[in-house]
Design a protein around this motif. Structure first.
Motif, mmCIF file in Angstrom:
data_model
loop_
_atom_site.group_PDB
_atom_site.id
_atom_site.type_symbol
_atom_site.label_atom_id
_atom_site.label_comp_id
_atom_site.label_asym_id
_atom_site.label_seq_id
_atom_site.Cartn_x
_atom_site.Cartn_y
_atom_site.Cartn_z
ATOM 1 N N TYR A 126 0.809 -1.162 -0.153
ATOM 2 C CA TYR A 126 0.130 0.102 0.018
ATOM 3 C C TYR A 126 0.949 1.291 0.035
ATOM 4 C CZ TYR A 126 1.140 -0.801 4.881
ATOM 5 O OH TYR A 126 1.926 -1.217 5.995
ATOM 6 N N PRO A 127 0.495 2.302 -0.657
ATOM 7 C CA PRO A 127 1.139 3.581 -0.753
ATOM 8 C C PRO A 127 0.763 4.568 0.455
ATOM 9 C CG PRO A 127 -0.481 3.712 -2.234
ATOM 10 C CD PRO A 127 -0.668 2.472 -1.795
ATOM 11 N N ASN A 128 -0.243 4.248 1.183
ATOM 12 C CA ASN A 128 -0.836 4.949 2.390
ATOM 13 C C ASN A 128 -1.142 4.182 3.485
ATOM 14 O OD1 ASN A 128 -2.841 6.501 3.703
ATOM 15 N ND2 ASN A 128 -1.907 8.373 2.683
ATOM 16 N N PHE A 129 -0.487 4.117 4.663
ATOM 17 C CA PHE A 129 -1.017 3.196 5.770
ATOM 18 C C PHE A 129 -2.393 3.607 6.446
ATOM 19 C CE2 PHE A 129 -1.026 2.276 10.182
ATOM 20 C CZ PHE A 129 -0.881 1.053 10.318
ATOM 21 N N LYS A 130 -2.567 4.886 6.439
ATOM 22 C CA LYS A 130 -3.939 5.099 7.133
ATOM 23 C C LYS A 130 -5.181 4.806 6.094
ATOM 24 C CE LYS A 130 -3.449 9.130 8.326
ATOM 25 N NZ LYS A 130 -2.185 9.684 7.485
ATOM 26 N N ASN A 131 -4.762 5.073 4.781
ATOM 27 C CA ASN A 131 -5.993 4.547 3.755
ATOM 28 C C ASN A 131 -6.064 3.006 3.843
ATOM 29 O OD1 ASN A 131 -6.427 7.187 3.241
ATOM 30 N ND2 ASN A 131 -5.191 7.411 1.254
ATOM 31 N N HIS A 132 -5.099 2.311 3.705
ATOM 32 C CA HIS A 132 -5.069 0.811 3.963
ATOM 33 C C HIS A 132 -5.793 0.391 5.101
ATOM 34 C CE1 HIS A 132 -4.117 -3.125 3.129
ATOM 35 N NE2 HIS A 132 -3.643 -3.376 4.154
ATOM 36 N N ILE A 133 -5.601 0.817 6.280
ATOM 37 C CA ILE A 133 -6.382 0.576 7.448
ATOM 38 C C ILE A 133 -7.795 0.857 7.213
ATOM 39 C CG2 ILE A 133 -6.565 1.024 9.675
ATOM 40 C CD1 ILE A 133 -4.263 -0.648 9.028
ATOM 41 N N ALA A 134 -8.362 2.049 6.676
ATOM 42 C CA ALA A 134 -9.503 2.151 6.393
ATOM 43 C C ALA A 134 -10.335 1.311 5.432
ATOM 44 C CB ALA A 134 -9.724 3.814 5.789
ATOM 45 N N ALA A 135 -9.600 0.921 4.609
ATOM 46 C CA ALA A 135 -10.179 -0.082 3.628
ATOM 47 C C ALA A 135 -10.240 -1.647 3.839
ATOM 48 C CB ALA A 135 -9.387 0.031 2.191
ATOM 49 N N GLN A 136 -9.176 -1.900 5.027
ATOM 50 C CA GLN A 136 -9.207 -3.302 5.569
ATOM 51 C C GLN A 136 -10.254 -3.620 6.608
ATOM 52 O OE1 GLN A 136 -5.530 -3.639 7.787
ATOM 53 N NE2 GLN A 136 -5.572 -5.708 7.520
ATOM 54 N N GLY A 137 -10.970 -4.587 6.513
ATOM 55 C CA GLY A 137 -12.011 -5.015 7.455
ATOM 56 C C GLY A 137 -11.464 -5.248 8.637
ATOM 57 N N GLU A 138 -10.527 -6.236 8.913
ATOM 58 C CA GLU A 138 -10.006 -6.769 10.119
ATOM 59 C C GLU A 138 -9.747 -5.768 11.261
ATOM 60 O OE1 GLU A 138 -9.410 -9.745 12.739
ATOM 61 O OE2 GLU A 138 -10.520 -9.962 11.107
ATOM 62 N N GLN A 139 -8.866 -4.748 10.701
ATOM 63 C CA GLN A 139 -8.428 -3.751 11.642
ATOM 64 C C GLN A 139 -8.682 -2.445 11.510
ATOM 65 O OE1 GLN A 139 -6.224 -4.533 14.193
ATOM 66 N NE2 GLN A 139 -5.786 -6.497 13.481
ATOM 67 N N SER A 140 -9.782 -2.015 10.794
ATOM 68 C CA SER A 140 -10.315 -0.741 10.458
ATOM 69 C C SER A 140 -10.964 -0.149 11.704
ATOM 70 C CB SER A 140 -11.458 -0.862 9.361
ATOM 71 O OG SER A 140 -12.451 -1.637 9.717
ATOM 72 N N ASP A 141 -11.364 -1.034 12.897
ATOM 73 C CA ASP A 141 -11.733 -0.591 14.142
ATOM 74 C C ASP A 141 -10.880 0.426 14.721
ATOM 75 O OD1 ASP A 141 -10.413 -2.970 14.639
ATOM 76 O OD2 ASP A 141 -11.278 -3.195 16.479
ATOM 77 N N LYS A 142 -9.364 0.457 14.327
ATOM 78 C CA LYS A 142 -8.204 1.110 14.842
ATOM 79 C C LYS A 142 -7.781 2.308 14.103
ATOM 80 C CE LYS A 142 -5.753 -2.814 16.807
ATOM 81 N NZ LYS A 142 -6.595 -3.891 16.313
ATOM 82 N N LEU A 143 -8.798 2.705 13.050
ATOM 83 C CA LEU A 143 -8.379 3.895 12.252
ATOM 84 C C LEU A 143 -8.407 5.077 13.098
ATOM 85 C CD1 LEU A 143 -7.714 4.946 9.449
ATOM 86 C CD2 LEU A 143 -10.208 5.108 9.084
ATOM 87 N N ARG A 144 -9.129 5.303 13.924
ATOM 88 C CA ARG A 144 -9.256 6.449 14.719
ATOM 89 C C ARG A 144 -7.945 6.519 15.687
ATOM 90 N NH1 ARG A 144 -13.237 8.369 19.576
ATOM 91 N NH2 ARG A 144 -12.376 10.411 19.968
ATOM 92 N N ALA A 145 -7.678 5.359 16.362
ATOM 93 C CA ALA A 145 -6.678 5.421 17.147
ATOM 94 C C ALA A 145 -5.200 5.572 16.432
ATOM 95 C CB ALA A 145 -6.486 3.987 17.802
ATOM 96 N N TYR A 146 -4.982 5.108 15.081
ATOM 97 C CA TYR A 146 -3.804 5.099 14.147
ATOM 98 C C TYR A 146 -3.946 6.619 13.811
ATOM 99 C CZ TYR A 146 -2.799 0.462 13.778
ATOM 100 O OH TYR A 146 -2.414 -1.041 14.228
ATOM 101 N N HIS A 147 -5.115 7.572 13.592
ATOM 102 C CA HIS A 147 -4.796 8.910 13.418
ATOM 103 C C HIS A 147 -4.394 9.537 14.496
ATOM 104 C CE1 HIS A 147 -6.520 9.625 9.260
ATOM 105 N NE2 HIS A 147 -7.398 8.447 9.251
ATOM 106 N N ASP A 148 -5.021 9.096 15.702
ATOM 107 C CA ASP A 148 -4.584 9.832 16.808
ATOM 108 C C ASP A 148 -3.015 9.776 17.131
ATOM 109 O OD1 ASP A 148 -7.151 10.634 17.187
ATOM 110 O OD2 ASP A 148 -7.467 9.153 19.042
ATOM 111 N N ILE A 149 -2.457 8.657 16.881
ATOM 112 C CA ILE A 149 -1.170 8.417 16.767
ATOM 113 C C ILE A 149 -0.281 9.364 15.612
ATOM 114 C CG2 ILE A 149 0.756 7.068 16.337
ATOM 115 C CD1 ILE A 149 -1.042 4.469 17.403
ATOM 116 N N TRP A 150 -1.020 9.422 14.407
ATOM 117 C CA TRP A 150 -0.328 10.159 13.662
ATOM 118 C C TRP A 150 -0.325 11.510 13.901
ATOM 119 C CZ3 TRP A 150 -2.063 14.426 10.778
ATOM 120 C CH2 TRP A 150 -1.246 14.606 9.549
#
Length: 113
Positions: free
Chosen positions: A73-97
């Motif tokens: 993937y070229p963008n980690f956060k976008n990949h997480i947003a599109a991924q079913g298994e870990q997409s529930d962490k998107l907000r937390a990953y944005h907070d870290i970023w």
């Protein structure tokens, strides 16, 4: 070491008794299940990271090498947003970023960037 990946979020530290071993720790079981057999995961009720696996440094290095090789993937956060298994962490990953972006902005001046 904290690792935020498409497999989840883990904390990796030196095992407190075994010099050649690490403890890979997580706050949710699924983050370890994506890396290790479920039978290896143990639970400590009163721990900050309740789910843990003991692993040799060599084995964990091999796991990390494979994780690196699997980056597709070229963008980690976008990949997480599109991924079913870990997409529930998107907000937390944005907070870290956001926290680390702010840290960089506050510390970056002139040639010290």
């Amino acid at each position: 070491m904290w690792i935020a990946s498409k497999s989840g979020f883990v904390s990796v530290v030196q095992h407190f008794e075994k010099k050649d071993m690490l403890l890979v720790r997580a706050r949710v079981r699924k983050d370890l299940q994506s890396l290790f057999d479920n039978k290896r995961i143990f639970y400590l009720e009163d721990a900050d990271y309740q789910f843990r696996v003991e692993v040799s440094k060599q084995e964990f290095a091999e796991i990390m090498v494979n994780q690196i090789k699997d980056i597709d993937y070229p963008n980690f956060k976008n990949h997480i947003a599109a991924q079913g298994e870990q997409s529930d962490k998107l907000r937390a990953y944005h907070d870290i970023w956001r926290t680390m972006w702010q840290y960089g902005k506050e510390r970056s001046t002139g040639i010290n960037k």
